[in-house]
Design a protein around this motif. Structure first.
Motif, PDB file in Angstrom:
ATOM      1  N   VAL A  68     -14.554 135.903 -15.297  1.00 12.89           N
ATOM      2  CA  VAL A  68     -13.629 136.128 -14.347  1.00 12.89           C
ATOM      3  C   VAL A  68     -12.444 137.103 -14.937  1.00 12.89           C
ATOM      4  N   LYS A  69     -12.041 136.463 -16.004  1.00 18.57           N
ATOM      5  CA  LYS A  69     -10.740 136.872 -16.599  1.00 18.57           C
ATOM      6  C   LYS A  69     -10.815 138.362 -17.054  1.00 18.57           C
ATOM      7  N   LYS A  70     -12.118 138.609 -17.523  1.00 21.84           N
ATOM      8  CA  LYS A  70     -12.428 140.124 -17.883  1.00 21.84           C
ATOM      9  C   LYS A  70     -12.456 141.091 -16.595  1.00 21.84           C
ATOM     10  N   SER A  71     -13.213 140.628 -15.561  1.00 22.46           N
ATOM     11  CA  SER A  71     -13.180 141.594 -14.404  1.00 22.46           C
ATOM     12  C   SER A  71     -11.845 141.676 -13.824  1.00 22.46           C
ATOM     13  N   MET A  72     -10.992 140.554 -13.978  1.00 23.44           N
ATOM     14  CA  MET A  72      -9.726 140.918 -13.203  1.00 23.44           C
ATOM     15  C   MET A  72      -8.840 141.597 -14.294  1.00 23.44           C
ATOM     16  N   ALA A  73      -8.911 141.583 -15.168  1.00 24.96           N
ATOM     17  CA  ALA A  73      -8.137 142.515 -16.062  1.00 24.96           C
ATOM     18  C   ALA A  73      -8.465 144.040 -16.000  1.00 24.96           C
ATOM     19  N   MET A  74      -9.590 144.256 -15.624  1.00 23.78           N
ATOM     20  CA  MET A  74      -9.845 145.652 -15.256  1.00 23.78           C
ATOM     21  C   MET A  74      -9.343 146.103 -14.048  1.00 23.78           C
ATOM     22  N   MET A  75      -9.425 145.197 -13.085  1.00 24.73           N
ATOM     23  CA  MET A  75      -9.081 145.510 -11.619  1.00 24.73           C
ATOM     24  C   MET A  75      -7.395 145.580 -11.610  1.00 24.73           C
ATOM     25  N   ARG A  76      -6.873 144.609 -12.479  1.00 19.72           N
ATOM     26  CA  ARG A  76      -5.567 144.686 -12.310  1.00 19.72           C
ATOM     27  C   ARG A  76      -5.068 145.883 -13.020  1.00 19.72           C
ATOM     28  N   ARG A  77      -5.553 146.378 -14.181  1.00 16.90           N
ATOM     29  CA  ARG A  77      -5.008 147.543 -14.800  1.00 16.90           C
ATOM     30  C   ARG A  77      -5.040 148.547 -13.838  1.00 16.90           C
ATOM     31  N   ILE A  78      -6.012 148.800 -13.059  1.00 16.92           N
ATOM     32  CA  ILE A  78      -6.097 149.865 -12.010  1.00 16.92           C
ATOM     33  C   ILE A  78      -5.028 149.717 -10.799  1.00 16.92           C
ATOM     34  N   ASP A  79      -4.934 148.521 -10.256  1.00 19.35           N
ATOM     35  CA  ASP A  79      -3.956 148.218  -9.472  1.00 19.35           C
ATOM     36  C   ASP A  79      -2.370 148.546 -10.210  1.00 19.35           C
ATOM     37  N   GLU A 289     -10.172 150.442  -4.074  1.00 16.89           N
ATOM     38  CA  GLU A 289     -10.114 148.953  -3.489  1.00 16.89           C
ATOM     39  C   GLU A 289     -11.404 148.541  -3.017  1.00 16.89           C
ATOM     40  N   ILE A 290     -12.027 149.312  -2.494  1.00 18.46           N
ATOM     41  CA  ILE A 290     -13.492 149.018  -1.820  1.00 18.46           C
ATOM     42  C   ILE A 290     -14.098 148.352  -3.095  1.00 18.46           C
ATOM     43  N   GLU A 295     -16.442 143.946  -6.166  1.00 20.98           N
ATOM     44  CA  GLU A 295     -16.365 142.853  -7.579  1.00 20.98           C
ATOM     45  C   GLU A 295     -16.046 141.635  -7.425  1.00 20.98           C
ATOM     46  N   CYS A 296     -15.155 141.351  -6.446  1.00 20.65           N
ATOM     47  CA  CYS A 296     -14.426 139.883  -6.171  1.00 20.65           C
ATOM     48  C   CYS A 296     -15.736 139.176  -5.429  1.00 20.65           C
ATOM     49  N   LEU A 299     -18.140 138.029  -7.977  1.00 16.22           N
ATOM     50  CA  LEU A 299     -17.699 137.069  -8.767  1.00 16.22           C
ATOM     51  C   LEU A 299     -17.559 135.678  -7.865  1.00 16.22           C
ATOM     52  N   ILE A 300     -17.487 135.689  -6.529  1.00 16.68           N
ATOM     53  CA  ILE A 300     -17.423 134.697  -5.759  1.00 16.68           C
ATOM     54  C   ILE A 300     -19.001 134.041  -5.455  1.00 16.68           C
ATOM     55  N   LYS A 301     -19.977 135.008  -5.608  1.00 17.80           N
ATOM     56  CA  LYS A 301     -21.235 134.847  -5.521  1.00 17.80           C
ATOM     57  C   LYS A 301     -21.818 134.010  -6.843  1.00 17.80           C
ATOM     58  N   GLN A 302     -21.378 134.688  -7.802  1.00 22.74           N
ATOM     59  CA  GLN A 302     -21.826 133.937  -9.015  1.00 22.74           C
ATOM     60  C   GLN A 302     -21.225 132.817  -9.619  1.00 22.74           C
ATOM     61  N   TYR A 303     -20.030 132.615  -9.191  1.00 22.17           N
ATOM     62  CA  TYR A 303     -19.226 131.323  -9.698  1.00 22.17           C
ATOM     63  C   TYR A 303     -19.062 130.309  -8.584  1.00 22.17           C
TER      64      TYR A 303
END
Length: 414
Positions: A68-79, A289-290, A295-296, A299-303
């Protein structure tokens, strides 16, 4: 305007989203020719991206899973890159107070739009209540603009938003207890309520941070004091709006709704943007953002083993958020709600407040040595100053003064 259908929209592969410095930092708009609502859309989306980054950082510190942290790091960098693109559209020759007037125009016309399209009566009432306070802030800062720079606020608002007093800032200072609000139920709340909630929290949070980060830049004492005074009201607004959200939403659910909100607002901005160059930015960022939202959902499905469709519960989110004139609506709220005050998470008339209302003592302390938002009026030109003499404004000040005098003499500590 095309409907916002998040599950039917095309995204952009995340590996294609990082931008070079030259692509990220684009030419600013011309402050003398820009449409007022292009400016407000830029201010809003800067705050929306800031909120996404702040939310993501908070979640990364609490979520235990490295994936989760890894996916969010990528999204956060783009944001983060999106936020810099948007904020750098503001020109260097736009002064702090001119930008401030834009912030307050956002607050007025955004809040009015959300309130008129809010399905939850309690959330709508909360929006209407704070609307009159941000409306007054626009007036107080307009007086400062006249005093500091000899500027005409109409050059900023362009006649789209009225400049006159609302609920006087001097009586907005309340004991922290009175910032408490009821929260919606995440399982029954309409998706539009959730979008409105994220939008207004992000907008007010950005305003609070801007005033805190720029008010000290003025050497003039009354300017410094006014920014400090209104920054404190914005803190109250961030608190009350933040409490409207359901604390039982999971961290991933909150992040998914935040990313969905970004896409929804970029779609809204693109639908009404008059500047073709800036419209292209909104359209590109919507696609980004779509992808983040999807991706979120993964993550919700997986975790959490949940399907994103069961959380959104709608194929279409409508209506869109639109910046437009709201003069009739704002005036109707002024007429009917100017003398409201919060008490035990409900809104009542000032005359019905109990004598031991905690805010009476709090205001005695805060306003004991003068009130910047009142003092600045005396320094503005006659036309602006006379607007503060409207009968309804004088009456509501007198009523609060009477109740403060009758009420508690000290700040309660509960």
């Amino acid at each position: 305007m095309a409907q916002f259908r998040p599950f039917d929209m095309e995204g952009m592969p995340v590996e294609e989203q990082p931008m070079s410095w030259k692509d990220m930092i684009k030419a600013p708009y011309d402050k003398k020719s820009v449409d007022a609502y292009t400016r407000t859309r830029i201010i809003l989306m800067n705050g929306i991206e800031n909120n996404a980054v702040i939310m993501s950082h908070a979640i990364e510190r609490m979520h235990p899973d490295p994936g989760v942290k890894k996916s969010m790091a990528m999204m956060r960098r783009i944001d983060s890159q999106q936020q810099e693109t948007i904020n750098w559209l503001n020109p260097a020759d736009q002064s702090v107070i001119e930008t401030t007037l834009g912030y307050e125009q956002v607050a007025v016309d955004l809040t009015a739009n959300l309130a008129q399209n809010e399905p939850d009566p309690y959330v709508k009432q909360t929006l209407d209540f704070a609307l009159l306070e941000d409306f007054d802030h626009l007036y107080r800062y307009s007086c400062l603009y006249d005093y500091i720079e000899g500027g005409d606020p109409e050059a900023i608002v362009q006649g789209k938003t009225e400049v006159k007093p609302g609920r006087p800032t001097s009586i907005e200072h309340r004991h922290p207890d009175e910032s408490m609000r009821k929260h919606y139920d995440k399982d029954t709340a309409d998706i539009k309520t959730k979008m409105n909630y994220i939008t207004i929290v992000a907008g007010e949070q950005q305003t609070m941070l801007y005033y805190r980060g720029h008010g000290f830049m003025y050497p003039d004492e009354i300017a410094r004091h006014l920014y400090a005074e209104i920054a404190e009201i914005e803190e109250q607004h961030v608190t009350q709006y933040g409490l409207l959200g359901d604390p039982n939403e999971t961290m991933l659910e909150k992040m998914a709704m935040t990313e969905l909100n970004e896409a929804y607002l970029y779609h809204s901005c693109a639908a009404t943007e008059s500047d073709p160059r800036i419209k292209g930015i909104w359209q590109m960022f919507e696609k980004m953002e779509i992808t983040h939202f999807n991706e979120c959902a993964r993550l919700i499905k997986q975790y959490e083993g949940r399907d994103i469709h069961d959380l959104v519960k709608a194929d279409v989110i409508e209506p869109l958020v639109v910046f437009e004139q709201n003069k009739d609506y704002v005036n109707s709220v002024i007429e009917n709600q100017l003398d409201l005050a919060p008490n035990n998470m409900e809104f009542v008339r000032m005359r019905d407040l109990p004598d031991n209302w905690a805010t009476f003592g709090y205001q005695r302390v805060m306003n004991a040595k003068g009130v910047p938002s009142e003092e600045i009026v005396s320094k503005a030109g006659r036309d602006l100053a006379e607007r503060d003499q409207a009968e309804n404004i004088r009456k509501v000040k007198q009523e609060m003064a009477r109740r403060v005098e009758k009420g508690m003499a000290a700040v309660p500590t509960r």
